[in-house]
Motif scaffolding. Structure first.
Motif, PDB file in Angstrom:
ATOM      1  N   HIS A   1     125.381  -2.181 106.117  1.00  0.00           N
ATOM      2  CA  HIS A   1     124.981  -1.379 107.264  1.00  0.00           C
ATOM      3  C   HIS A   1     125.523   0.030 107.124  1.00  0.00           C
TER       4      HIS A   1
ATOM      5  N   ASP B   1     131.037  -1.262 113.360  1.00  0.00           N
ATOM      6  CA  ASP B   1     131.069  -0.747 111.994  1.00  0.00           C
ATOM      7  C   ASP B   1     132.150  -1.457 111.185  1.00  0.00           C
TER       8      ASP B   1
ATOM      9  N   ARG C   1     125.919   3.972 109.656  1.00  0.00           N
ATOM     10  CA  ARG C   1     125.819   4.631 110.965  1.00  0.00           C
ATOM     11  C   ARG C   1     124.804   5.762 110.886  1.00  0.00           C
TER      12      ARG C   1
ATOM     13  N   LEU D   1     123.514   1.478 112.821  1.00  0.00           N
ATOM     14  CA  LEU D   1     124.202   1.565 114.114  1.00  0.00           C
ATOM     15  C   LEU D   1     123.975   2.964 114.669  1.00  0.00           C
TER      16      LEU D   1
END
Length: 150
Positions: A61, A47, A63, A76
């Motif tokens: 990106h 991350d 999580r 992720l």
């Protein structure tokens, strides 16, 4: 349609060094990516590193345990839930695919310095190799380029 399965034998670099370039290529294809690891520390490290992996760019990106996972081009996660409909699944740290054919491509990254990881990758290769499925093996050359070996 069966997924293409690509095994990446990491010998000179770890996932934090290899993954960003592969994710860039995935996004350039117009695909989304799901990066799966059962190691919470690895996910936290990725991350951070994906935001700063290059001075002149970053990889967008998020999580899976944060709001809006379906909006993330790279997600992720610790499981294979796929809210963003990713076409490419990256498996790290011995994560096993639950439903590989739900993806266009599955990339299995394993540590070539860890005998148990190598043996687990061999078992997974045998399990996933079918006449309907393309399974490939990639190894890093001494110069750092990826070469298809099988």
């Amino acid at each position: 349609m069966p997924a293409d399965i690509w095994f990446y034998h990491l010998e000179r670099s770890g996932p934090e060094e290899v993954l960003p370039e592969l994710l860039e290529k995935t996004l350039a294809k117009g695909w989304r990516a799901l990066v799966r690891s059962g190691d919470a520390d690895r996910l936290a490290s990725l991350d951070k590193s994906l935001w700063t992996w290059r001075e002149d760019s970053f990889l967008p990106h998020g999580r899976a345990d944060e709001p809006g996972p379906e909006r993330q081009p790279v997600l992720l996660a610790s499981d294979e839930t796929n809210p963003g409909q990713a076409q490419c699944l990256f498996l790290l740290d011995g994560a096993q695919p639950e439903n590989p054919d739900a993806f266009e491509r599955v990339i299995v990254m394993f540590d070539g310095q860890d005998e148990s990881a190598v043996n687990a990758a061999r078992r997974l290769w045998k399990q996933l190799s079918t006449p309907q499925r393309t399974v490939s093996y990639w190894r890093q050359s001494p110069e750092g380029r990826w070469e298809k070996k099988a």
